[in-house]
Scaffold this active site. Structure first.
Site, PDB file in Angstrom:
ATOM      1  N   GLU A  23       0.842  -1.208   0.000  1.00  0.00           N
ATOM      2  CA  GLU A  23       0.000   0.000   0.000  1.00  0.00           C
ATOM      3  C   GLU A  23       0.879   1.262   0.000  1.00  0.00           C
ATOM      4  O   GLU A  23       0.832   2.082   0.919  1.00  0.00           O
ATOM      5  CB  GLU A  23      -0.960  -0.006   1.188  1.00  0.00           C
ATOM      6  CG  GLU A  23      -2.037  -1.073   1.062  1.00  0.00           C
ATOM      7  CD  GLU A  23      -3.158  -0.930   2.075  1.00  0.00           C
ATOM      8  OE1 GLU A  23      -4.304  -1.277   1.752  1.00  0.00           O
ATOM      9  OE2 GLU A  23      -2.891  -0.468   3.215  1.00  0.00           O
ATOM     10  N   GLU A  83      -6.126  -6.752  -2.088  1.00  0.00           N
ATOM     11  CA  GLU A  83      -6.669  -6.816  -0.731  1.00  0.00           C
ATOM     12  C   GLU A  83      -8.142  -6.495  -0.790  1.00  0.00           C
ATOM     13  O   GLU A  83      -8.527  -5.414  -1.243  1.00  0.00           O
ATOM     14  CB  GLU A  83      -5.974  -5.838   0.221  1.00  0.00           C
ATOM     15  CG  GLU A  83      -4.584  -6.242   0.657  1.00  0.00           C
ATOM     16  CD  GLU A  83      -4.062  -5.372   1.795  1.00  0.00           C
ATOM     17  OE1 GLU A  83      -4.898  -4.817   2.557  1.00  0.00           O
ATOM     18  OE2 GLU A  83      -2.837  -5.245   1.909  1.00  0.00           O
TER      19      GLU A  83
END
Length: 469
Positions: A180, A292
């Site tokens: 991320e 995710e």
């Protein structure tokens, strides 16, 4: 006769079987492809699961059940269509809670993944703990490294880690360079939103990413170079993600796939995700993955808002189905998969589990929830594949032999689901082999056809077990 069709049957199920057989039996199919002129298989759709905390939960007494039967989560998920697993890697974690993913721990879990026949996505965090948009802390041992010295450390650490996975027989097919990283990594050096127009910040970030990418390829070696994924958290925000990836592309960062996160709790709507992934694919021409995903199956009273889907097991399933549907419809066949984050989360004694396990794919008692059937519909188990590793071979015959005569529900070798393991299940295994040659489906295969098919299976089985592989 159409020799290509002979080897890869035209039916979707037959073609899927042939493709999976060849992915696991490369020497056999490589020769057959040259001989028969077989076309390359279509792009694989990844139905993935990030099970990074699994050994910790198992050590705390977690029990996972499928239709009431306890079992190992990895083959259980394989049986339900999961074909990729994602594992995170910390540099020097403190071992508290689930912050345990050092090199040895992660390699051990990766070996379980590989033994199941699944593929591996390795997620480098470049931190001793969680890395995400709100924290990208340097490993403590790297605190004083900056500039070229930090880039060299990133390269060498990534190279050495990859080499260790390769040496253990668990080479990742794909790696993430950072987790991320919408706000960069290895702060403050890799924080991009600095330097006036942000040019200086993105220059530093690009150099760190290039170092990690080069290290991953060097550690894997030329024969096992992994695919490279860059992971942005905002799967719903085209304006944000385009600004970010435009800057990296302009700096010649060489990557293969774009990964996004999508949690309705933190992000927008399914329609916004669809817009973002479609625009991403069209603009950059690279495969896109929701790497995710997560949604609760219970505990609506603990959620900060209402969502497009109810907080129930059925709502969790509908959320995942919507994601899979939109990814499978990305133009150009560039929507390549969905990964569920922390599906193994269940309440256990002595451990604080994220949201009490509400975002996992099991109920509070460890029973598998129906959302997993979305993955099973994409990648159903092969008839005759009693090990659920994606290929029909001698291992499956051994399972059938060991279970022959047993009766009961949920037996792995009960191919026809009649509650007992018998000769009819052996016939399913035989047909799964001979389908490559389009043998008649209503009779036991002719000895000559079965001999050829069994020979291919035996060659593949021995090749897979060869120490030199």
């Amino acid at each position: 006769m159409n020799r290509r069709r002979l080897f890869f049957p035209s039916s979707p199920r037959g073609g899927r079987r042939a493709k999976r057989f060849c992915r696991a039996s490369a020497p056999v199919c490589a020769a057959a492809s040259l001989l028969l002129g077989v076309a390359p298989a279509a792009a694989e759709f990844m139905t993935g699961a990030d099970i990074s905390a699994l050994p910790v939960l198992e050590s705390r007494g977690a029990v996972y059940r499928d239709a009431g039967r306890p079992g190992d989560l990895v083959p259980m998920f394989r049986e339900h269509g999961v074909n990729w697993f994602r594992l995170r890697l910390f540099v020097n974690p403190n071992g508290q809670g689930v912050v345990t993913n050092d090199l040895a721990y992660t390699i051990n879990l990766a070996q379980r993944v590989k033994a199941s026949g699944a593929k591996l996505l390795l997620d480098f965090h470049y931190s001793d703990t969680w890395a995400d948009p709100g924290r990208q802390t340097k490993p403590a041992a790297w605190t004083n490294l900056t500039g070229a010295a930090l880039e060299q450390q990133v390269h060498d650490y990534t190279r050495d880690s990859m080499a260790a996975f390769v040496a253990s027989g668990a080479a990742p097919e794909m790696v993430q360079i950072g987790n991320e990283i919408s706000n960069g990594l290895l702060w403050n050096d890799g924080y991009p939103w600095s330097g006036g127009s942000h040019n200086a910040g993105f220059d530093r970030l690009a150099d760190l990413l290039k170092a990690g990418i080069a290290g991953a390829k060097a550690g894997a070696g030329p024969e096992q170079e992994p695919l490279i994924m860059l992971h942005h958290d905002r799967g719903d925000a085209w304006g944000t993600t385009s600004s970010y990836f435009n800057r990296l592309v302009a700096r010649n960062v060489d990557f293969d796939m774009i990964g996004y996160s999508y949690y309705p709790r933190w992000h927008g709507t399914i329609a916004q995700v669809e817009q973002n992934v479609n625009n991403t694919a069209a603009t950059y021409g690279k495969p896109v993955v929701i790497v995710e995903a997560g949604f609760p199956s219970r505990g609506a009273q603990f959620e900060p808002q209402e969502y497009e889907f109810p907080v129930t097991p059925a709502g969790q399933q509908a959320y995942l189905q919507s994601l899979v549907d939109l990814m499978q419809n990305v133009p150009g066949d560039l929507g390549r998969g969905v990964f569920w984050w922390y599906p193994e989360a269940v309440p256990v004694s002595g451990l604080s589990v994220y949201e009490g396990g509400r975002y996992g794919l099991f109920d509070a008692g460890g029973n598998l929830l129906p959302a997993i059937d979305v993955f099973r519909a994409v990648n159903p188990p092969l008839p005759g594949d009693f090990t659920f590793n994606g290929v029909v071979d001698g291992d499956d015959l051994a399972i059938w032999s060991s279970m022959y005569g047993l009766a009961g529900q949920g037996l792995d070798a009960d191919a026809d689901g009649n509650g007992r393991v018998d000769g009819a299940d052996l016939l399913v295994w035989q047909r799964a082999l001979t389908e490559f040659f389009q043998a008649p489906a209503t009779t036991i295969p002719e000895p000559s056809a079965l001999a050829v098919a069994a020979s291919l299976a035996l060659i593949a089985w021995r090749w897979r077990r060869s120490p030199s592989r």
